[in-house]
Scaffold this motif. Structure first.
Motif, mmCIF file in Angstrom:
data_model
loop_
_atom_site.group_PDB
_atom_site.id
_atom_site.type_symbol
_atom_site.label_atom_id
_atom_site.label_comp_id
_atom_site.label_asym_id
_atom_site.label_seq_id
_atom_site.Cartn_x
_atom_site.Cartn_y
_atom_site.Cartn_z
ATOM 1 N N VAL A 32 0.855 -1.193 0.000
ATOM 2 C CA VAL A 32 0.000 0.000 0.000
ATOM 3 C C VAL A 32 0.888 1.239 0.000
ATOM 4 O O VAL A 32 1.964 1.253 0.592
ATOM 5 N N GLU A 33 0.425 2.250 -0.691
ATOM 6 C CA GLU A 33 1.085 3.558 -0.677
ATOM 7 C C GLU A 33 0.099 4.522 -0.041
ATOM 8 O O GLU A 33 -1.084 4.538 -0.392
ATOM 9 N N ASN A 34 0.553 5.301 0.925
ATOM 10 C CA ASN A 34 -0.294 6.230 1.667
ATOM 11 C C ASN A 34 -0.318 7.586 0.981
ATOM 12 O O ASN A 34 0.734 8.124 0.637
ATOM 13 N N ARG A 35 -1.524 8.120 0.801
ATOM 14 C CA ARG A 35 -1.696 9.419 0.158
ATOM 15 C C ARG A 35 -2.747 10.229 0.907
ATOM 16 O O ARG A 35 -3.572 9.689 1.626
ATOM 17 N N THR A 36 -2.737 11.544 0.681
ATOM 18 C CA THR A 36 -3.686 12.425 1.369
ATOM 19 C C THR A 36 -5.014 12.533 0.624
ATOM 20 O O THR A 36 -5.968 13.085 1.163
ATOM 21 N N ALA A 37 -5.068 12.047 -0.600
ATOM 22 C CA ALA A 37 -6.296 12.140 -1.397
ATOM 23 C C ALA A 37 -6.547 10.808 -2.104
ATOM 24 O O ALA A 37 -5.628 10.020 -2.318
ATOM 25 N N CYS A 85 -8.439 1.804 -3.608
ATOM 26 C CA CYS A 85 -8.046 2.999 -2.877
ATOM 27 C C CYS A 85 -9.078 3.175 -1.769
ATOM 28 O O CYS A 85 -10.262 3.339 -2.048
ATOM 29 N N HIS A 86 -8.632 3.081 -0.531
ATOM 30 C CA HIS A 86 -9.585 3.126 0.589
ATOM 31 C C HIS A 86 -8.937 3.768 1.819
ATOM 32 O O HIS A 86 -7.721 3.939 1.866
ATOM 33 N N GLN A 87 -9.772 4.094 2.771
ATOM 34 C CA GLN A 87 -9.331 4.492 4.103
ATOM 35 C C GLN A 87 -9.827 3.440 5.070
ATOM 36 O O GLN A 87 -10.913 2.876 4.883
ATOM 37 N N ASP A 88 -9.049 3.160 6.100
ATOM 38 C CA ASP A 88 -9.506 2.210 7.106
ATOM 39 C C ASP A 88 -10.632 2.843 7.911
ATOM 40 O O ASP A 88 -10.575 4.038 8.237
ATOM 41 N N PRO A 89 -11.673 2.073 8.233
ATOM 42 C CA PRO A 89 -12.758 2.617 9.055
ATOM 43 C C PRO A 89 -12.246 3.069 10.424
ATOM 44 O O PRO A 89 -11.281 2.503 10.950
ATOM 45 N N ALA A 90 -12.881 4.071 10.972
ATOM 46 C CA ALA A 90 -12.488 4.595 12.283
ATOM 47 C C ALA A 90 -12.489 3.466 13.308
ATOM 48 O O ALA A 90 -13.437 2.688 13.389
ATOM 49 N N ALA A 99 0.199 0.724 6.451
ATOM 50 C CA ALA A 99 -0.873 1.712 6.317
ATOM 51 C C ALA A 99 -0.797 2.747 7.433
ATOM 52 O O ALA A 99 -0.622 2.408 8.599
ATOM 53 N N GLN A 100 -0.936 4.010 7.060
ATOM 54 C CA GLN A 100 -0.953 5.091 8.039
ATOM 55 C C GLN A 100 -2.394 5.476 8.343
ATOM 56 O O GLN A 100 -3.247 5.478 7.445
ATOM 57 N N PRO A 101 -2.679 5.823 9.605
ATOM 58 C CA PRO A 101 -4.045 6.228 9.957
ATOM 59 C C PRO A 101 -4.462 7.488 9.199
ATOM 60 O O PRO A 101 -3.642 8.361 8.924
ATOM 61 N N ASN A 102 -5.721 7.561 8.858
ATOM 62 C CA ASN A 102 -6.335 8.721 8.200
ATOM 63 C C ASN A 102 -5.809 8.986 6.789
ATOM 64 O O ASN A 102 -6.114 10.020 6.212
ATOM 65 N N ALA A 103 -5.020 8.093 6.245
ATOM 66 C CA ALA A 103 -4.514 8.263 4.878
ATOM 67 C C ALA A 103 -5.366 7.435 3.924
ATOM 68 O O ALA A 103 -6.065 6.505 4.333
ATOM 69 N N TRP A 104 -5.310 7.797 2.670
ATOM 70 C CA TRP A 104 -5.881 6.951 1.620
ATOM 71 C C TRP A 104 -4.838 5.894 1.300
ATOM 72 O O TRP A 104 -3.664 6.211 1.121
ATOM 73 N N HIS A 105 -5.257 4.655 1.230
ATOM 74 C CA HIS A 105 -4.339 3.541 0.972
ATOM 75 C C HIS A 105 -4.521 3.069 -0.463
ATOM 76 O O HIS A 105 -5.574 2.539 -0.818
ATOM 77 N N LEU A 106 -3.498 3.273 -1.264
ATOM 78 C CA LEU A 106 -3.490 2.788 -2.635
ATOM 79 C C LEU A 106 -2.958 1.362 -2.597
ATOM 80 O O LEU A 106 -1.801 1.138 -2.225
#
Length: 146
Positions: A32-37, A85-90, A99-106
């Motif tokens: 996974v690559e972490n992105r802000t969008a 491309c997803h974000q992990d649920p809270a 995977a980084q928290p609050n990031a979009w995971h490619l």
């Protein structure tokens, strides 16, 4: 394979990734690559930015993953397919240890390393590779089929 046999249109982008994270992707460990969008799914050229994240070299997960790998910068080093491309649920655990928290995971699949890095300039966000760059990449991957 020549550029003439590749699909027409907007089917591939470039993604610039700092080292040592690009090396971890090419090693097959970081999927996974972490992105802000959010990013769209599809094929991407893996481009290494010109800078190395020096503190990351001391992170055990990273240092053991990239051991003995060259940290090439400023070049296209491979190709991959973003399949999700997803974000992990809270409150949920991360989808992977990368995977980084609050990031979009490619989510990266079909990762292929180039035999020889191709010097190139990238940019922030998804970027459109030139036909010449694509031709150079796919000369090194003659069996690639999108």
């Amino acid at each position: 394979m020549s550029a003439a046999t590749l699909p027409e249109g907007d089917w591939i982008r470039g993604i610039s990734i700092k080292q040592p994270y690009a090396a971890a992707i090419l090693a097959g460990a970081k999927t996974v690559e972490n992105r802000t969008a959010r990013w769209r799914t599809g094929w991407v050229l893996l481009h290494t930015s010109r800078t190395i994240d020096q503190p990351a070299l001391r992170v055990p997960l990273i240092s053991r993953t990239i051991r003995d790998r060259a940290l090439v910068t400023g070049a296209v080093v491979g190709i991959a397919r973003i399949t999700d491309c997803h974000q992990d649920p809270a409150g949920a655990p991360p989808c992977t240890e990368w995977a980084q928290p609050n990031a979009w995971h490619l989510v990266l699949d079909d990762i292929q390393e180039l035999p020889l890095p191709i010097p190139a300039r990238g940019q922030l966000g998804p970027w459109r590779p030139s036909p010449d760059l694509l031709s150079q990449v796919f000369q090194q991957l003659p069996d690639f089929r999108p």
